[in-house]
Structures are given as C-alpha cells and as structure tokens.
Design an enzyme around this catalytic site. Structure first.
Site, PDB file in Angstrom:
ATOM      1  N   HIS A  12     -77.835  14.350  47.627  1.00 31.62           N
ATOM      2  CA  HIS A  12     -79.288  14.133  47.528  1.00 31.62           C
ATOM      3  C   HIS A  12     -79.792  14.718  46.211  1.00 31.62           C
ATOM      4  CE1 HIS A  12     -79.634  12.897  51.764  1.00 31.62           C
ATOM      5  NE2 HIS A  12     -78.568  13.667  51.895  1.00 31.62           N
ATOM      6  N   HIS A  43     -70.989  12.344  56.687  1.00 27.55           N
ATOM      7  CA  HIS A  43     -71.001  13.767  57.094  1.00 27.55           C
ATOM      8  C   HIS A  43     -70.631  13.977  58.568  1.00 27.55           C
ATOM      9  CE1 HIS A  43     -74.980  12.383  58.160  1.00 27.55           C
ATOM     10  NE2 HIS A  43     -75.493  12.558  56.955  1.00 27.55           N
ATOM     11  N   HIS A  72     -75.920   7.272  58.671  1.00 32.66           N
ATOM     12  CA  HIS A  72     -76.219   8.573  59.264  1.00 32.66           C
ATOM     13  C   HIS A  72     -76.031   8.377  60.763  1.00 32.66           C
ATOM     14  CE1 HIS A  72     -78.313  12.594  59.408  1.00 32.66           C
ATOM     15  NE2 HIS A  72     -78.189  12.249  60.677  1.00 32.66           N
ATOM     16  N   HIS A  74     -83.461  22.036  49.406  1.00 29.74           N
ATOM     17  CA  HIS A  74     -84.847  22.245  49.855  1.00 29.74           C
ATOM     18  C   HIS A  74     -85.228  23.609  49.296  1.00 29.74           C
ATOM     19  CE1 HIS A  74     -85.029  19.007  52.904  1.00 29.74           C
ATOM     20  NE2 HIS A  74     -83.768  19.300  53.156  1.00 29.74           N
ATOM     21  N   HIS A 123     -71.624  11.521  48.675  1.00 26.73           N
ATOM     22  CA  HIS A 123     -72.886  11.652  49.438  1.00 26.73           C
ATOM     23  C   HIS A 123     -73.646  12.858  48.902  1.00 26.73           C
ATOM     24  CE1 HIS A 123     -75.071  11.479  53.556  1.00 26.73           C
ATOM     25  NE2 HIS A 123     -75.705  12.377  52.814  1.00 26.73           N
ATOM     26  N   ALA A 151     -83.799  20.792  57.302  1.00 28.20           N
ATOM     27  CA  ALA A 151     -82.342  20.594  57.410  1.00 28.20           C
ATOM     28  C   ALA A 151     -81.800  20.184  56.055  1.00 28.20           C
ATOM     29  CB  ALA A 151     -82.050  19.514  58.437  1.00 28.20           C
ATOM     30  N   LYS A 210     -77.849   2.363  52.981  1.00 27.93           N
ATOM     31  CA  LYS A 210     -77.784   3.518  53.884  1.00 27.93           C
ATOM     32  C   LYS A 210     -78.645   3.286  55.123  1.00 27.93           C
ATOM     33  CE  LYS A 210     -76.943   7.770  55.195  1.00 27.93           C
ATOM     34  NZ  LYS A 210     -77.399   9.031  54.628  1.00 27.93           N
ATOM     35  N   ASP A 227     -72.955  16.118  50.774  1.00 30.19           N
ATOM     36  CA  ASP A 227     -74.287  16.114  51.398  1.00 30.19           C
ATOM     37  C   ASP A 227     -75.138  17.261  50.852  1.00 30.19           C
ATOM     38  OD1 ASP A 227     -76.386  15.229  52.929  1.00 30.19           O
ATOM     39  OD2 ASP A 227     -75.693  16.165  54.780  1.00 30.19           O
TER      40      ASP A 227
HETATM   41  C1  NCD Z   1     -80.471  15.672  54.295  1.00 31.08           C
HETATM   42  C2  NCD Z   1     -81.698  15.839  53.408  1.00 31.08           C
HETATM   43  O1  NCD Z   1     -82.243  16.944  53.356  1.00 31.08           O
HETATM   44  O2  NCD Z   1     -82.095  14.860  52.752  1.00 31.08           O
HETATM   45  N1  NCD Z   1     -80.400  16.774  55.210  1.00 31.08           N
HETATM   46  C3  NCD Z   1     -79.323  17.205  55.889  1.00 31.08           C
HETATM   47  O3  NCD Z   1     -79.478  18.114  56.703  1.00 31.08           O
HETATM   48  N2  NCD Z   1     -78.136  16.689  55.708  1.00 31.08           N
HETATM   49  C4  NCD Z   1     -80.533  14.351  54.952  1.00 31.08           C
HETATM   50  C5  NCD Z   1     -79.268  13.934  55.635  1.00 31.08           C
HETATM   51  O4  NCD Z   1     -78.272  13.627  54.999  1.00 31.08           O
HETATM   52  O5  NCD Z   1     -79.281  13.903  56.865  1.00 31.08           O
HETATM   53 ZN    ZN Z   2     -77.296  13.475  53.423  1.00 35.57          ZN
END
Ligand code: NCD
Ligand code: ZN
Length: 345
Positions: free
Chosen positions: A16, A173, A136, A250, A14, A262, A99, A246
C-alpha cells in the site's frame, strides 16, 4: 567475516503506497529494496478504472527515486468496471490485475463488492483477457467471528475457481492453514501472497501480555498452527507461494487509538524479517524462490540482473519514521534482527 547471501532484487506483490504525504515516503521505502511492487488500489478515492490506474502509476513513478524500480498497479473491483478497462488493462504491462475487496472488510473498502456473484460477468472478461484477480479473502458479514472470516471465504473462492478455471487468482495475505491447503490443492493458476507478520506472529503476539496495535492487521493473525502452516508453505519453495509484504502505513496516532487502524508498515524491514525466518528454518536455499522466482513465474514478469546482498549481522529496527509532522512506527520497531542488508546493486 559474516555470512552473506545474495539474491536477485525481490518483488513485493502486495503493498500500500497510499496518497498525499505518505506516497513519496511509502514508494521509496519499497523502491529502495524491490524490483517490482504491486500497488494496492484502496485509496481514499479508489483506483476503479484503467484511466485512474494509469494516473496512479504516473504518481508513483514521479516520486520514485530509484531507476531499477518497476511499480505495477491494480484496479479496484466494483460492479461498474467495464470490459474496456479489463481489455486495456490486460494489454498494458503497467497494470497487473484487479483487486476484489468484499465491501467493508478492511481499510478503504466501502466501495467494494457486496455480492460476488454479481461480478461473474467481469470475471468472464478477466478470464478471456487473462488479467489476474487479486482477492482480499475474508467474508464481510460483521456478525462472523473475525478469526473465521478467511476460512469461510474459501467457499466463495472455490466457486470462483470452479466457474472460471482459466482465471489466475491470488489469495492475498493468507492467514490460515485452511488457505494454505486450499491453494496447494487448487490448479496452478491459484497462488497466494505471504506477509512477514503472518509468517512470524500468532495471535498471542497481538493480544497476550498487552495489546500490540502495531501487530494489528487484516486478516488478523491467528493461532500458532496457522502461522506454522503459512511459514512452511513459504519455506517449501512451492511455486504457488510468494512474497507480498502488505506493508500498509497508518500514522502512529491512528494506530495507537481507541479504534486503531488495521495495517502494518514493513516495507523497510520485511526482507530481513523473512530472511531470518528462512534461516532459522534451515530453508535459505528457498529464499530467492519466495522473494522473486515464484512471483516472476506466476505473473510472467521479467527478471533483473540487479541483486541484493544480506549479511548475518544484527540489525536494530528504527523506532519510527517522520512523515511531515506525523510518525510511522515500523513492524518490529526497536527489535533486533539477525540479518541486515549489506549492499544493493
Ligand atoms: C490494509 C490497509 O491498511 O490498506 N490493511 C491491512 O490490515 N492489511 C488493507 C488490506 O490489505 O486489508
Ligand atoms: Zn493489503
């Protein structure tokens, strides 16, 4: 000579990678240390079809500088996904699943699902073609207390697993003891990913002694009793629990803001953070199961002969990374961890 541990190159189930400037940075931060990685589809323009998933796969491959690295992509569930997307996705080894984001629960989820029952036809196809559902698991009612959103989602998941007993479901997660118990008590087709932050942090680490924006993610970290249950599930070697960082970058100015995003960026440091936790719990012999064997088994992934070696030597996490003219602050920036990466093959 410091203590060494060698395992097969891990899978991150998992992660991003984003798009634009972040893509190259995020892909290579993961590709350096992982064999497979499951790329989440919550881009600004979400990856909602088989065709878009292939395009995203190609973009990831194009920027990757590591030939051992095998990205896997997911499709973002909307009511518009077609049976052909599911059937083509299931017979294509580059696509790993679909997802489910309840609408509005997290970053770029406004196109997600409002009523899960509306997707039952799609789950039927996914069950038929054996394409896994990655979830999620938080309810999206904005009035629900944020600390209860995962626990309350379990009713929804229970219905899905009862109605679709042959569907492979991954509770992503996990952040509560309730989720750990649900997964343990479910059939073998139900599994969960565990992040480094949910393994090592509780909500005091987010909220007490000053607000820590770089410990903020969704689902939000919970009480100690939950952290402990999650960590123990990982240390136990139970096949249903496996690594999913995860890692979710950002930019610093979006994290350190009056309305901070987040997501925690952990791609470069997650492995030694997990390893340190396994070591402190006396569970080193289960580390390889958590990092690679359990996910390879659940997702039927080929293993690699490539390995990674860690040494018990202090490693200080970098304070930040430059991406273009922006900055990314990694998880546990400036902190010392008792393990470091010795070599990769
Ligand atoms: C993730 C994101 O920023 O894409 N953020 C997070 O807090 N985990 C999205 C997610 O997996 O919920
Ligand atoms: Zn995520």
């Amino acid at each position: 000579m410091s203590e060494l541990i060698t395992i097969k190159l891990p899978n991150d189930m998992h992660v991003h990678f984003r798009e634009g400037n972040l893509l190259d940075f995020a892909v290579n931060a993961t590709a350096e240390h992982f064999h497979h990685a499951v790329a989440m589809p919550n881009l600004i323009d979400p990856v909602t079809t088989y065709k878009k998933a292939l395009k995203y796969y190609e973009q990831i491959q194009t920027v990757s500088n590591h030939s051992h690295f095998k990205p896997l992509v997911t499709m973002y569930l909307t009511g518009d996904i077609k049976e052909i997307d599911i059937s083509q996705g299931s017979s294509d080894s580059r696509i790993i699943g679909v997802k489910l984001y309840p609408a509005g629960v997290t970053t770029n989820s406004s196109n997600g699902v409002s009523n899960i029952q509306d997707c039952y036809k799609i789950f039927e196809w996914m069950e038929k073609y054996d394409l896994p559902l990655l979830v999620h698991g938080e309810v999206n009612n904005p009035e629900t207390d944020i600390f209860d959103r995962e626990k309350l989602f379990i009713d929804e998941l229970m219905l899905i697993t009862q109605n679709f007993p042959e569907l492979r479901v991954i509770f992503e997660h996990i952040s509560t003891k309730d989720a750990v118990d649900f997964v343990k008590d479910s059939a073998d087709l139900v599994a969960a990913t565990i992040t480094p932050q949910h393994m090592v942090l509780n909500r005091n680490d987010l909220l007490s002694g000053g607000l820590k924006p770089h410990h903020y993610c969704l689902p939000v970290v919970k009480r100690e009793i939950h952290r402990k249950a999650i960590a123990e599930a990982a240390f136990s070697g139970n096949r249903k629990f496996f690594l999913g960082t995860d890692s979710a970058p950002h930019y610093k100015n979006q994290k350190q803001s009056s309305c901070g995003c987040a997501g925690i960026f952990s791609a470069s440091t997650a492995l030694v953070i997990y390893l340190d936790a396994f070591d402190k719990a006396g569970a080193l012999e289960k580390f390889e199961d958590f990092c690679v064997n359990n996910s390879s088994h659940f997702y039927k992934l080929a293993k690699t002969d490539k390995q990674i070696t860690f040494k018990k030597e202090i490693f200080e996490v970098q304070s930040s990374y430059a991406v273009g003219d922006q900055e990314i602050i990694p998880f546990m920036a400036n902190q010392k961890i008792s393990w470091s990466i010795a070599k990769e093959l």
